[in-house]
Design a protein around this motif. Structure first.
Motif, PDB file in Angstrom:
ATOM      1  N   ASN A  26       0.915  -1.248  -0.105  1.00  0.00           N
ATOM      2  CA  ASN A  26       0.034  -0.560   0.608  1.00  0.00           C
ATOM      3  C   ASN A  26       0.902   1.243   0.363  1.00  0.00           C
ATOM      4  OD1 ASN A  26      -2.225  -1.718  -0.182  1.00  0.00           O
ATOM      5  ND2 ASN A  26      -2.767  -1.372   2.269  1.00  0.00           N
ATOM      6  N   LEU A  27       1.755   1.072   0.504  1.00  0.00           N
ATOM      7  CA  LEU A  27       2.616   2.638   0.816  1.00  0.00           C
ATOM      8  C   LEU A  27       3.735   2.717  -0.350  1.00  0.00           C
ATOM      9  CD1 LEU A  27       4.321   1.739   4.641  1.00  0.00           C
ATOM     10  CD2 LEU A  27       3.146   3.736   3.437  1.00  0.00           C
ATOM     11  N   GLU A  28       3.385   1.875  -1.437  1.00  0.00           N
ATOM     12  CA  GLU A  28       4.293   1.968  -2.337  1.00  0.00           C
ATOM     13  C   GLU A  28       3.393   2.162  -3.419  1.00  0.00           C
ATOM     14  OE1 GLU A  28       6.036  -1.936  -3.702  1.00  0.00           O
ATOM     15  OE2 GLU A  28       7.476  -2.299  -1.829  1.00  0.00           O
ATOM     16  N   GLU A  29       1.708   1.781  -3.557  1.00  0.00           N
ATOM     17  CA  GLU A  29       1.372   2.510  -4.153  1.00  0.00           C
ATOM     18  C   GLU A  29       0.613   3.575  -4.123  1.00  0.00           C
ATOM     19  OE1 GLU A  29      -0.701   1.153  -7.083  1.00  0.00           O
ATOM     20  OE2 GLU A  29       0.744  -0.156  -7.014  1.00  0.00           O
ATOM     21  N   ALA A  30       0.879   3.863  -2.504  1.00  0.00           N
ATOM     22  CA  ALA A  30       0.821   5.239  -2.439  1.00  0.00           C
ATOM     23  C   ALA A  30       1.581   6.586  -2.574  1.00  0.00           C
ATOM     24  CB  ALA A  30       0.592   5.726  -0.494  1.00  0.00           C
ATOM     25  N   HIS A  57       1.305   6.319  -6.866  1.00  0.00           N
ATOM     26  CA  HIS A  57       0.137   7.698  -7.352  1.00  0.00           C
ATOM     27  C   HIS A  57       0.180   8.699  -6.465  1.00  0.00           C
ATOM     28  CE1 HIS A  57      -1.710   3.943  -8.392  1.00  0.00           C
ATOM     29  NE2 HIS A  57      -1.994   4.675  -8.758  1.00  0.00           N
ATOM     30  N   LYS A  58       1.206   9.365  -5.903  1.00  0.00           N
ATOM     31  CA  LYS A  58       1.364  11.044  -5.520  1.00  0.00           C
ATOM     32  C   LYS A  58       0.079  11.156  -4.515  1.00  0.00           C
ATOM     33  CE  LYS A  58       4.385  12.234  -9.587  1.00  0.00           C
ATOM     34  NZ  LYS A  58       4.376  10.982 -10.036  1.00  0.00           N
ATOM     35  N   VAL A  59       0.074   9.997  -3.492  1.00  0.00           N
ATOM     36  CA  VAL A  59      -1.010  10.868  -2.546  1.00  0.00           C
ATOM     37  C   VAL A  59       0.141  10.456  -0.872  1.00  0.00           C
ATOM     38  CG1 VAL A  59      -2.928   9.759  -3.374  1.00  0.00           C
ATOM     39  CG2 VAL A  59      -1.942   8.346  -2.122  1.00  0.00           C
ATOM     40  N   ASP A  60      -0.881  10.611  -0.389  1.00  0.00           N
ATOM     41  CA  ASP A  60      -0.170  11.065   1.066  1.00  0.00           C
ATOM     42  C   ASP A  60      -0.093   9.103   2.020  1.00  0.00           C
ATOM     43  OD1 ASP A  60      -3.008  10.666   1.653  1.00  0.00           O
ATOM     44  OD2 ASP A  60      -2.510  10.931   4.220  1.00  0.00           O
ATOM     45  N   PRO A  61       1.044   9.318   2.732  1.00  0.00           N
ATOM     46  CA  PRO A  61       1.443   7.915   3.418  1.00  0.00           C
ATOM     47  C   PRO A  61       0.217   7.395   4.080  1.00  0.00           C
ATOM     48  CG  PRO A  61       2.724   9.626   4.691  1.00  0.00           C
ATOM     49  CD  PRO A  61       2.334  10.094   3.527  1.00  0.00           C
ATOM     50  N   TRP A  62      -1.145   8.064   5.203  1.00  0.00           N
ATOM     51  CA  TRP A  62      -2.223   7.818   5.453  1.00  0.00           C
ATOM     52  C   TRP A  62      -2.772   6.535   4.897  1.00  0.00           C
ATOM     53  CZ3 TRP A  62      -1.445   7.021  10.223  1.00  0.00           C
ATOM     54  CH2 TRP A  62      -0.730   7.259  10.967  1.00  0.00           C
ATOM     55  N   ALA A  92      -2.654   5.100   2.345  1.00  0.00           N
ATOM     56  CA  ALA A  92      -1.982   3.723   2.183  1.00  0.00           C
ATOM     57  C   ALA A  92      -2.406   2.676   3.604  1.00  0.00           C
ATOM     58  CB  ALA A  92      -0.049   3.534   2.338  1.00  0.00           C
ATOM     59  N   VAL A  93      -2.790   3.504   4.745  1.00  0.00           N
ATOM     60  CA  VAL A  93      -2.852   2.909   6.296  1.00  0.00           C
ATOM     61  C   VAL A  93      -4.249   3.256   6.001  1.00  0.00           C
ATOM     62  CG1 VAL A  93      -2.951   3.943   8.449  1.00  0.00           C
ATOM     63  CG2 VAL A  93      -1.319   4.347   7.500  1.00  0.00           C
ATOM     64  N   GLN A  94      -5.057   4.167   5.506  1.00  0.00           N
ATOM     65  CA  GLN A  94      -6.717   3.594   5.648  1.00  0.00           C
ATOM     66  C   GLN A  94      -7.017   2.277   4.310  1.00  0.00           C
ATOM     67  OE1 GLN A  94      -9.015   5.262   7.327  1.00  0.00           O
ATOM     68  NE2 GLN A  94     -10.119   3.770   6.678  1.00  0.00           N
ATOM     69  N   ALA A  95      -6.052   2.591   3.386  1.00  0.00           N
ATOM     70  CA  ALA A  95      -6.768   1.151   2.191  1.00  0.00           C
ATOM     71  C   ALA A  95      -5.982   0.292   3.216  1.00  0.00           C
ATOM     72  CB  ALA A  95      -5.274   1.699   1.401  1.00  0.00           C
ATOM     73  N   TYR A  96      -5.748  -0.299   4.471  1.00  0.00           N
ATOM     74  CA  TYR A  96      -4.993  -1.285   4.779  1.00  0.00           C
ATOM     75  C   TYR A  96      -6.366  -1.628   4.992  1.00  0.00           C
ATOM     76  CZ  TYR A  96      -2.834  -4.501   8.137  1.00  0.00           C
ATOM     77  OH  TYR A  96      -3.281  -6.208   8.103  1.00  0.00           O
ATOM     78  N   ASN A  97      -7.508  -0.948   5.571  1.00  0.00           N
ATOM     79  CA  ASN A  97      -8.719  -0.799   6.128  1.00  0.00           C
ATOM     80  C   ASN A  97      -9.952  -1.223   5.088  1.00  0.00           C
ATOM     81  OD1 ASN A  97     -11.901  -0.217   7.310  1.00  0.00           O
ATOM     82  ND2 ASN A  97     -10.558  -1.645   8.681  1.00  0.00           N
ATOM     83  N   PHE A  98      -9.793  -0.699   4.245  1.00  0.00           N
ATOM     84  CA  PHE A  98     -10.729  -0.255   2.821  1.00  0.00           C
ATOM     85  C   PHE A  98      -9.949  -1.005   1.839  1.00  0.00           C
ATOM     86  CE2 PHE A  98     -12.115   4.193   3.649  1.00  0.00           C
ATOM     87  CZ  PHE A  98     -13.438   3.850   4.521  1.00  0.00           C
ATOM     88  N   GLY A  99      -8.765  -1.683   1.453  1.00  0.00           N
ATOM     89  CA  GLY A  99      -8.241  -2.173   0.033  1.00  0.00           C
ATOM     90  C   GLY A  99      -7.952  -0.980  -0.220  1.00  0.00           C
ATOM     91  N   LYS A 100      -6.754  -2.027  -1.591  1.00  0.00           N
ATOM     92  CA  LYS A 100      -6.173  -1.492  -2.268  1.00  0.00           C
ATOM     93  C   LYS A 100      -6.573  -0.178  -3.613  1.00  0.00           C
ATOM     94  CE  LYS A 100      -1.931  -3.537  -2.963  1.00  0.00           C
ATOM     95  NZ  LYS A 100      -1.286  -4.260  -3.380  1.00  0.00           N
ATOM     96  N   ALA A 101      -8.043   0.091  -3.204  1.00  0.00           N
ATOM     97  CA  ALA A 101      -9.038   0.849  -4.255  1.00  0.00           C
ATOM     98  C   ALA A 101      -8.628   1.690  -3.972  1.00  0.00           C
ATOM     99  CB  ALA A 101      -9.862  -0.034  -5.032  1.00  0.00           C
TER     100      ALA A 101
END
Length: 143
Positions: free
Chosen positions: A42-46, A49-54, A56-65
């Motif tokens: 998730n952090l690599e994807e963040a 995609h030039k998004v904040d690291p948080w 990636a953390v939220q995506a841990y709960n929601f999924g990578k999409a």
């Protein structure tokens, strides 16, 4: 810590990302390995995609999409954005097409939004809970 407070064998609740079935991982080390793998991806994807690291953390709960969603909607995870994603994407995909909610009685959730969560919609406060738990760990490690 945010997931289970260490009270289950699947300490990082990472079974679903591994097997698609909750609590199928029964070994703590395997749970941590899988959870760290997912978070690292998730952090690599963040970054990609030039998004904040948080995000990636939220995506841990929601999924990578969720990372793509945030990239298309300002690039920064917020409770408001997580709420919209929960309501419009996660909850309906898991059967909640009526917008049904419940109250999540957790201090961070109560502070940021009155604790309202969509049934089957994940935890919109997840990244904020991780931030708060990280703050507590840092504070208590200095004592």
């Amino acid at each position: 810590y945010t997931e289970t407070k260490g009270k289950t064998d699947d300490v990082m609740q990472s079974s679903e990302s591994s097997t698609g079935v909750t609590n199928s991982i029964t070994d703590r080390k395997e749970s941590i390995r899988q959870g760290v793998t997912v978070l690292s991806e998730n952090l690599e994807e963040a970054v990609h995609h030039k998004v904040d690291p948080w995000t990636a953390v939220q995506a841990y709960n929601f999924g990578k999409a969720y990372i793509d969603y945030v990239a298309d909607n300002g690039g920064v995870n917020t409770v408001e954005l997580a709420n919209a994603y929960s309501k419009d994407v996660v909850a309906p995909s898991l059967g909640n097409t009526s917008g049904k909610t419940y109250t999540y009685y957790q201090p961070v959730a109560m502070y940021y939004g009155g604790g309202k969560l969509y049934t089957n919609g994940g935890n919109i406060y997840y990244a904020k809970e991780v931030q708060f738990n990280l703050f507590l760990m840092r504070m208590f490690s200095r004592l």
